[in-house]
Motif scaffolding. Structure first.
Motif, PDB file in Angstrom:
ATOM      1  N   GLY A   8       1.130  -1.075   0.025  1.00 51.16           N
ATOM      2  CA  GLY A   8      -0.008   0.179  -0.031  1.00 51.16           C
ATOM      3  C   GLY A   8       0.860   1.230   0.109  1.00 51.16           C
ATOM      4  O   GLY A   8       2.086   1.245   0.124  1.00 51.16           O
ATOM      5  N   ILE A   9       0.395   2.583  -0.040  1.00 53.26           N
ATOM      6  CA  ILE A   9       0.947   3.679  -0.102  1.00 53.26           C
ATOM      7  C   ILE A   9       1.341   3.931   1.415  1.00 53.26           C
ATOM      8  O   ILE A   9       0.529   3.508   2.053  1.00 53.26           O
ATOM      9  CB  ILE A   9      -0.084   4.854  -0.513  1.00 53.26           C
ATOM     10  CG1 ILE A   9      -0.341   4.914  -2.046  1.00 53.26           C
ATOM     11  CG2 ILE A   9       0.470   6.136  -0.028  1.00 53.26           C
ATOM     12  CD1 ILE A   9      -1.558   5.641  -2.592  1.00 53.26           C
ATOM     13  N   PRO A  10       2.542   4.399   1.607  1.00 54.68           N
ATOM     14  CA  PRO A  10       3.607   5.078   0.797  1.00 54.68           C
ATOM     15  C   PRO A  10       4.699   4.008   0.066  1.00 54.68           C
ATOM     16  O   PRO A  10       5.392   4.501  -0.551  1.00 54.68           O
ATOM     17  CB  PRO A  10       4.508   5.983   1.669  1.00 54.68           C
ATOM     18  CG  PRO A  10       4.201   5.418   2.902  1.00 54.68           C
ATOM     19  CD  PRO A  10       2.962   4.642   3.017  1.00 54.68           C
ATOM     20  N   TYR A  11       4.504   2.788   0.675  1.00 56.72           N
ATOM     21  CA  TYR A  11       5.662   1.637   0.071  1.00 56.72           C
ATOM     22  C   TYR A  11       5.406   1.599  -1.122  1.00 56.72           C
ATOM     23  O   TYR A  11       6.509   1.394  -1.896  1.00 56.72           O
ATOM     24  CB  TYR A  11       5.327   0.451   1.148  1.00 56.72           C
ATOM     25  CG  TYR A  11       5.323   0.599   2.527  1.00 56.72           C
ATOM     26  CD1 TYR A  11       6.485   1.403   3.039  1.00 56.72           C
ATOM     27  CD2 TYR A  11       4.851  -0.263   3.418  1.00 56.72           C
ATOM     28  CE1 TYR A  11       6.410   1.458   4.254  1.00 56.72           C
ATOM     29  CE2 TYR A  11       4.884  -0.126   4.830  1.00 56.72           C
ATOM     30  CZ  TYR A  11       5.592   0.781   5.233  1.00 56.72           C
ATOM     31  OH  TYR A  11       5.901   0.779   6.535  1.00 56.72           O
ATOM     32  N   SER A  12       4.325   1.413  -1.816  1.00 57.93           N
ATOM     33  CA  SER A  12       4.185   1.380  -3.501  1.00 57.93           C
ATOM     34  C   SER A  12       4.882   2.372  -3.979  1.00 57.93           C
ATOM     35  O   SER A  12       5.447   2.474  -5.187  1.00 57.93           O
ATOM     36  CB  SER A  12       2.694   1.013  -3.728  1.00 57.93           C
ATOM     37  OG  SER A  12       2.051   2.106  -3.351  1.00 57.93           O
ATOM     38  N   ILE A  85       0.521  -3.154   4.559  1.00 63.47           N
ATOM     39  CA  ILE A  85      -0.487  -1.951   4.814  1.00 63.47           C
ATOM     40  C   ILE A  85       0.220  -0.998   5.792  1.00 63.47           C
ATOM     41  O   ILE A  85       0.519  -1.728   7.045  1.00 63.47           O
ATOM     42  CB  ILE A  85      -1.904  -2.207   4.887  1.00 63.47           C
ATOM     43  CG1 ILE A  85      -2.310  -3.056   4.029  1.00 63.47           C
ATOM     44  CG2 ILE A  85      -2.845  -1.069   4.982  1.00 63.47           C
ATOM     45  CD1 ILE A  85      -3.751  -3.994   4.324  1.00 63.47           C
ATOM     46  N   VAL A  86       0.212   0.267   5.766  1.00 59.78           N
ATOM     47  CA  VAL A  86       0.710   1.186   6.792  1.00 59.78           C
ATOM     48  C   VAL A  86      -0.543   1.315   7.537  1.00 59.78           C
ATOM     49  O   VAL A  86      -1.433   1.845   7.155  1.00 59.78           O
ATOM     50  CB  VAL A  86       1.090   2.706   6.186  1.00 59.78           C
ATOM     51  CG1 VAL A  86       1.602   3.323   7.402  1.00 59.78           C
ATOM     52  CG2 VAL A  86       2.542   2.149   5.422  1.00 59.78           C
ATOM     53  N   PRO A  87      -0.307   0.998   8.837  1.00 61.50           N
ATOM     54  CA  PRO A  87      -1.524   1.567   9.704  1.00 61.50           C
ATOM     55  C   PRO A  87      -1.791   3.031   9.721  1.00 61.50           C
ATOM     56  O   PRO A  87      -0.663   3.803   9.879  1.00 61.50           O
ATOM     57  CB  PRO A  87      -1.122   0.975  11.339  1.00 61.50           C
ATOM     58  CG  PRO A  87       0.383   0.629  10.969  1.00 61.50           C
ATOM     59  CD  PRO A  87       0.728   0.621   9.611  1.00 61.50           C
ATOM     60  N   ILE A  88      -2.889   3.584   9.792  1.00 57.13           N
ATOM     61  CA  ILE A  88      -3.017   4.913   9.641  1.00 57.13           C
ATOM     62  C   ILE A  88      -3.910   5.111  10.934  1.00 57.13           C
ATOM     63  O   ILE A  88      -4.747   4.723  11.382  1.00 57.13           O
ATOM     64  CB  ILE A  88      -4.102   5.379   8.540  1.00 57.13           C
ATOM     65  CG1 ILE A  88      -3.210   5.081   7.190  1.00 57.13           C
ATOM     66  CG2 ILE A  88      -4.404   6.821   8.743  1.00 57.13           C
ATOM     67  CD1 ILE A  88      -3.825   5.283   5.976  1.00 57.13           C
ATOM     68  N   VAL A  89      -3.448   6.297  11.554  1.00 54.21           N
ATOM     69  CA  VAL A  89      -4.119   6.754  13.003  1.00 54.21           C
ATOM     70  C   VAL A  89      -4.662   8.188  12.549  1.00 54.21           C
ATOM     71  O   VAL A  89      -3.529   9.128  12.174  1.00 54.21           O
ATOM     72  CB  VAL A  89      -3.338   6.528  13.957  1.00 54.21           C
ATOM     73  CG1 VAL A  89      -3.838   7.004  15.392  1.00 54.21           C
ATOM     74  CG2 VAL A  89      -2.759   5.243  14.304  1.00 54.21           C
ATOM     75  N   GLY A  90      -5.640   8.463  13.136  1.00 52.30           N
ATOM     76  CA  GLY A  90      -6.186   9.909  13.117  1.00 52.30           C
ATOM     77  C   GLY A  90      -7.316  10.200  13.615  1.00 52.30           C
ATOM     78  O   GLY A  90      -7.923   9.319  14.251  1.00 52.30           O
ATOM     79  N   GLY A  91      -7.748  11.390  13.678  1.00 55.47           N
ATOM     80  CA  GLY A  91      -8.968  11.569  14.496  1.00 55.47           C
ATOM     81  C   GLY A  91      -9.438  13.006  14.107  1.00 55.47           C
ATOM     82  O   GLY A  91      -8.899  13.820  13.436  1.00 55.47           O
TER      83      GLY A  91
END
Length: 91
Positions: A8-12, A85-91
């Motif tokens: 997944g992005i950003p690795y791709s 997949i990069v785990p995404i954290v936000g809120g």
């Protein structure tokens, strides 16, 4: 055995592609496959390290095997599709 590795992005973006086929000679886990992948891809390893995506030699990621969330120690079988997949954290 042949494993399909999807990033997944950003690795791709770093790899300039999102999908690779990897031949593995011995039965391996996701952990050992990723260690081998990083060892044989110095440019990718340097870029993820510079961006803070590599911690203690391990890529910050969650993994799925054939669409199912799995642990880093999951064993691989011929034909498996592993998504990184990069785990995404936000809120």
């Amino acid at each position: 055995m042949i494993i399909t590795l999807k990033f997944g992005i950003p690795y791709s973006d770093i790899l300039s592609r999102s999908k690779l086929s990897i031949e593995i000679k011995n039965k391996k886990t996701i952990r050992s496959m990723m260690e081998s992948f990083l060892e044989s891809n110095d440019d990718f390893k340097k870029q993820v390290e510079d961006r803070g995506y590599l911690v203690k030699g391990e890529l910050k990621a969650i993994y799925t095997k054939n669409g199912r969330l799995v642990s880093y120690n999951e064993e691989l079988n011929d034909g498996d599709v592993i998504e990184v997949i990069v785990p995404i954290v936000g809120g």
